[in-house]
Design a protein around this motif. Structure first.
Motif, PDB file in Angstrom:
ATOM      1  N   TYR A 100      24.907  77.816   2.319  1.00  9.85           N
ATOM      2  CA  TYR A 100      24.118  79.014   2.588  1.00  9.85           C
ATOM      3  C   TYR A 100      24.504  80.164   1.654  1.00  9.85           C
ATOM      4  O   TYR A 100      23.654  80.994   1.291  1.00  9.85           O
ATOM      5  CB  TYR A 100      24.277  79.437   4.047  1.00  9.85           C
ATOM      6  CG  TYR A 100      23.575  78.536   5.029  1.00  9.85           C
ATOM      7  CD1 TYR A 100      22.500  77.744   4.635  1.00  9.85           C
ATOM      8  CD2 TYR A 100      23.962  78.471   6.358  1.00  9.85           C
ATOM      9  CE1 TYR A 100      21.847  76.919   5.535  1.00  9.85           C
ATOM     10  CE2 TYR A 100      23.313  77.659   7.272  1.00  9.85           C
ATOM     11  CZ  TYR A 100      22.254  76.874   6.854  1.00  9.85           C
ATOM     12  OH  TYR A 100      21.611  76.057   7.750  1.00  9.85           O
ATOM     13  N   TYR A 154      20.825  84.392   5.585  1.00 11.28           N
ATOM     14  CA  TYR A 154      21.594  83.162   5.738  1.00 11.28           C
ATOM     15  C   TYR A 154      22.790  83.326   6.666  1.00 11.28           C
ATOM     16  O   TYR A 154      23.280  82.341   7.216  1.00 11.28           O
ATOM     17  CB  TYR A 154      21.996  82.625   4.367  1.00 11.28           C
ATOM     18  CG  TYR A 154      20.818  81.975   3.671  1.00 11.28           C
ATOM     19  CD1 TYR A 154      20.336  80.741   4.094  1.00 11.28           C
ATOM     20  CD2 TYR A 154      20.158  82.607   2.623  1.00 11.28           C
ATOM     21  CE1 TYR A 154      19.242  80.147   3.498  1.00 11.28           C
ATOM     22  CE2 TYR A 154      19.058  82.018   2.009  1.00 11.28           C
ATOM     23  CZ  TYR A 154      18.603  80.785   2.456  1.00 11.28           C
ATOM     24  OH  TYR A 154      17.513  80.196   1.857  1.00 11.28           O
ATOM     25  N   ARG A 156      28.895  74.028   5.177  1.00 10.22           N
ATOM     26  CA  ARG A 156      27.574  74.566   5.513  1.00 10.22           C
ATOM     27  C   ARG A 156      27.491  76.036   5.087  1.00 10.22           C
ATOM     28  O   ARG A 156      26.486  76.470   4.523  1.00 10.22           O
ATOM     29  CB  ARG A 156      27.314  74.437   7.018  1.00 10.22           C
ATOM     30  CG  ARG A 156      25.923  74.897   7.450  1.00 10.22           C
ATOM     31  CD  ARG A 156      25.785  74.791   8.964  1.00 10.22           C
ATOM     32  NE  ARG A 156      25.784  73.407   9.394  1.00 10.22           N
ATOM     33  CZ  ARG A 156      24.693  72.706   9.685  1.00 10.22           C
ATOM     34  NH1 ARG A 156      23.501  73.288   9.586  1.00 10.22           N
ATOM     35  NH2 ARG A 156      24.775  71.462  10.096  1.00 10.22           N
ATOM     36  N   ALA A 157      28.556  76.779   5.339  1.00  5.58           N
ATOM     37  CA  ALA A 157      28.583  78.174   4.914  1.00  5.58           C
ATOM     38  C   ALA A 157      28.487  78.280   3.394  1.00  5.58           C
ATOM     39  O   ALA A 157      27.822  79.180   2.864  1.00  5.58           O
ATOM     40  CB  ALA A 157      29.867  78.844   5.415  1.00  5.58           C
ATOM     41  N   LEU A 201      23.103  80.655   9.614  1.00  7.16           N
ATOM     42  CA  LEU A 201      24.369  80.007   9.943  1.00  7.16           C
ATOM     43  C   LEU A 201      24.705  80.215  11.410  1.00  7.16           C
ATOM     44  O   LEU A 201      25.121  79.269  12.099  1.00  7.16           O
ATOM     45  CB  LEU A 201      25.481  80.569   9.052  1.00  7.16           C
ATOM     46  CG  LEU A 201      26.900  80.057   9.315  1.00  7.16           C
ATOM     47  CD1 LEU A 201      26.994  78.551   9.090  1.00  7.16           C
ATOM     48  CD2 LEU A 201      27.900  80.795   8.426  1.00  7.16           C
TER      49      LEU A 201
END
Length: 233
Positions: A188, A152, A184-185, A156
């Motif tokens: 993930y 991930y 978003r991080a 990313l």
């Protein structure tokens, strides 16, 4: 977010089967352990113990009751025992679906505690309350990034348009800030920990491929929601 419950419930419902009754599956027994209570099966992903919780008495759960679970009943149980339990109405778009579907599939406490560990909270209690919600929005991205697996991290980086080398260096950090990619991080990071949890389950050899496939679909749906709704401030 409140408006996302129907989307999340539809996602989960589409990935759960109809009635099944498997003697070797603890979720098919009313007391949640193989051979304990009555063997009544599951329906629409609603386990026998969850139905007992919903009705207030495991003794009320029969095979006929399980077979009669409608889509409306599924949604009522999903909202009350899972969505509200992870405070889905207050979570950012995308993270709400990701946490809800994992909670439905693997347990509310596990999903909530994973999130709290990713956010480096002092109290890991499985309660997505004010402290957890505050951390969701404001915990340092440097803490969040520690929970990402190599898979991930690279995903990313691909999203950000930087070198996909699996190393979180100045270029990746700069891109996260410039593109406001903190949530978003976080999605993930949660996906990384959900992946690890599935791999730790004793049924992984038999069911792991399906679990990881569902995770891939969950992440896609979460990112889609994140990018289709204005970011929270």
């Amino acid at each position: 977010m409140q408006i996302n419950f129907d989307i999340a419930a539809q996602f989960t419902s589409a990935r759960e089967g109809r009635y099944q009754c498997i003697r070797t599956d603890a979720g098919n027994w009313t007391l949640g352990q193989i051979g304990q209570g009555n063997l009544v099966g599951t329906m629409r992903g609603i386990s026998a113990p969850v139905m007992g919780q919903w009705l207030g008495n495991p003794a009320m759960v029969t095979s006929s009751v399980m077979k009669s679970i409608t889509d409306d009943t599924f949604k009522a149980i999903a909202r009350s025992l899972f969505w509200r339990a992870i405070n889905g109405d207050q979570l950012p778009p995308g993270l709400d679906l990701l946490l809800f579907d994992f909670a439905f599939n693997s347990g509310v406490a596990r999903a909530a505690k994973q999130l709290q560990r990713i956010l480096h909270l002092e109290q890991i209690d499985g309660d997505v309350g004010e402290d957890t919600l505050e951390a969701v929005l404001h915990a340092p991205v440097s803490d969040i990034l520690l929970a990402l697996s190599d898979k991930y991290v690279r995903r990313l980086q691909d999203d950000l348009g930087v070198a996909s080398d699996g190393i979180i260096g100045p270029g990746t950090l700069k891109a996260i800030k410039a593109q406001d990619a903190r949530l978003r991080a976080l999605i993930y990071a949660c996906a990384s920990q959900q992946d690890a949890a599935y791999r730790s389950f004793k049924g992984f050899a038999q069911f792991g491929r399906g679990w990881l496939g569902r995770l891939d679909q969950r992440v896609e749906a979460a990112v889609s929601l994140l990018t289709s709704v204005p970011a929270l401030t």
